[in-house]
Design an enzyme around this catalytic site. Structure first.
Site, PDB file in Angstrom:
ATOM      1  N   ASP A  96       1.595  -1.309   0.387  1.00 58.32           N
ATOM      2  CA  ASP A  96       0.249  -0.245  -0.026  1.00 58.32           C
ATOM      3  C   ASP A  96       0.847   1.374  -0.038  1.00 58.32           C
ATOM      4  O   ASP A  96       1.961   1.538  -0.451  1.00 58.32           O
ATOM      5  CB  ASP A  96      -1.111  -0.243   0.936  1.00 58.32           C
ATOM      6  N   HIS A 116       2.240   1.786  -2.879  1.00 53.53           N
ATOM      7  CA  HIS A 116       0.943   2.843  -3.776  1.00 53.53           C
ATOM      8  C   HIS A 116       1.164   4.324  -3.491  1.00 53.53           C
ATOM      9  O   HIS A 116       0.777   5.161  -4.293  1.00 53.53           O
ATOM     10  CB  HIS A 116      -0.109   2.497  -3.106  1.00 53.53           C
TER      11      HIS A 116
END
Length: 400
Positions: free
Chosen positions: A246, A274
């Protein structure tokens, strides 16, 4: 990445000089290992109580050391609370394993490790709450065992997260390190892998130094933000490597808990993830963020600011400079409708600078101001590699 010498420090002493050029208002120097108050030796058994007792009995300014023996390198632990002024030192070759039973981390309502509920059924593995001058020192390792099937549930922590995503439900799993209402915390030369959930959360606190962190989670491990900065100030993250499933870093500012500001992210290397993200909660304001000397490679996103109608706010005084983005799907992102959520808040983003940015390989730049108070003003100064990118520009003015 640029070395700190160019900021008036010589190569031989750059780790010892203060990062006075950065947005963190503190004078940050390379941490030193604290004096040891007590040494515990690995036994590959539940060591929660022995570690906790040693931490509580340690003098302020000192650390409890975890060391290996000739035959043992593993400590098993349930939830730990680190008191004020005391640190934990994990020696080279030692692994502090989180126990892989959900009941060990349950808050008392029997929802840890399950779907449903409010998503807050688990205690963190390590908690710092209302403390100052504490931390964790390496070069040993913390393994959250997010990949291992739980002994009391039919899934691993990561499988639970993925199941919740498919069913659109909440779920409860433990954060690895949770810091609340604390001051001057240090994490030095620490190795973290397989975090069940978020890696390190710094919430409503002042003064965080992360130096030489190595955090590694698989790229498909859901909800494994490496470092979350929530309504906090005076943060320096430097000389660290992060690869995760993430956000590499997420800087947030919840309306109920206050702004995040004076944050320095200097000389780091990021792999899968991310992005170095601001948002999506920015309603209380994020400002004074300095990103200098960063390499991101093989990632979903690079430098990202995100919000939506539910919790947008002001983001300002952000400088990105000396950044290399290689094989990053979305190299630069400012997206005011990151998710389609209801609300009446709008993004007010301004004074955001991109300086000396190198984009290598095909990528997309996203500048979406559909939910901004005014069109986004994007200033790209010495941004290289634009000839090989796709553009998604809505309600934004881009100046190159």
């Amino acid at each position: 990445m640029p070395n700190l010498a160019q900021y008036s420090c010589s190569l031989c002493v750059c780790f010892l000089c203060s990062l006075s050029f950065a947005q963190d208002t503190r004078s940050v120097v390379e941490p030193k290992q604290p004096k040891i108050c007590q040494t515990l030796f690995a036994n590959n058994d539940d060591s929660t109580q022995s570690i906790q007792t040693a931490l509580m009995n340690c003098a302020k300014g000192q650390a409890v050391a975890l060391k290996k023996t000739a035959t043992q390198t593993v400590f098993l632990t349930g939830p730990l609370h680190v008191p004020t002024g005391v640190s934990l030192e994990i020696d080279s070759g030692v692994v502090l394993h989180a126990m892989n039973r959900s009941a060990v981390f349950d808050r008392g309502n029997h929802s840890c490790g399950t779907l449903g509920g409010d998503g807050n059924g688990c205690l963190p593995i390590i908690t710092f709450d209302h403390v100052s001058g504490s931390g964790i020192y390496g070069p040993g390792e913390i393994d959250g065992q997010g990949d291992q099937q739980l002994q009391d549930q039919p899934w691993s922590w990561w499988q639970l997260a993925r199941q919740a995503q498919h069913l659109h439900e909440k779920y409860s799993s433990p954060r690895l390190i949770q810091i609340n209402h604390s001051h001057d915390l240090t994490f030095y030369q620490l190795n973290i892998q397989n975090a069940p959930h978020f890696g390190l959360v710094f919430a409503q606190s002042n003064g965080l130094t992360v130096w030489g962190l190595h955090l590694d989670n698989p790229s498909d491990a859901r909800n494994t933000d490496a470092i979350d900065i929530n309504s906090s100030e005076n943060v320096t993250i430097t000389h660290s490597y992060i690869s995760t499933g993430d956000d590499h870093i997420a800087i947030k500012a919840n309306i109920h808990t206050g702004p995040s500001h004076h944050i320095s992210i200097i000389d780091n290397d990021f792999g899968a993830g991310h992005g170095l993200s601001i948002g999506s909660e920015t309603q209380a304001g994020v400002y004074a963020v300095d990103v200098d000397g960063l390499s991101i490679h093989n990632a979903e996103n690079g430098l990202r600011i995100k919000s939506d109608r539910s919790a947008a706010g002001e983001v300002s005084q952000v400088v990105y400079k000396n950044v290399t983005l290689a094989n990053v799907k979305h190299a630069l992102v400012q997206d005011t409708v990151y998710e389609n959520k209801a609300g009446d808040t709008k993004a007010n983003w301004h004074d955001i600078q991109y300086q000396n940015i190198q984009i290598l390989g095909k990528s997309q730049l996203v500048f979406n101001g559909l939910n901004a108070v005014q069109p986004l003003e994007i200033h790209l100064q010495d941004v290289h590699g634009l000839e090989d990118v796709d553009w998604l520009v809505q309600r934004a003015n881009v100046k190159k």
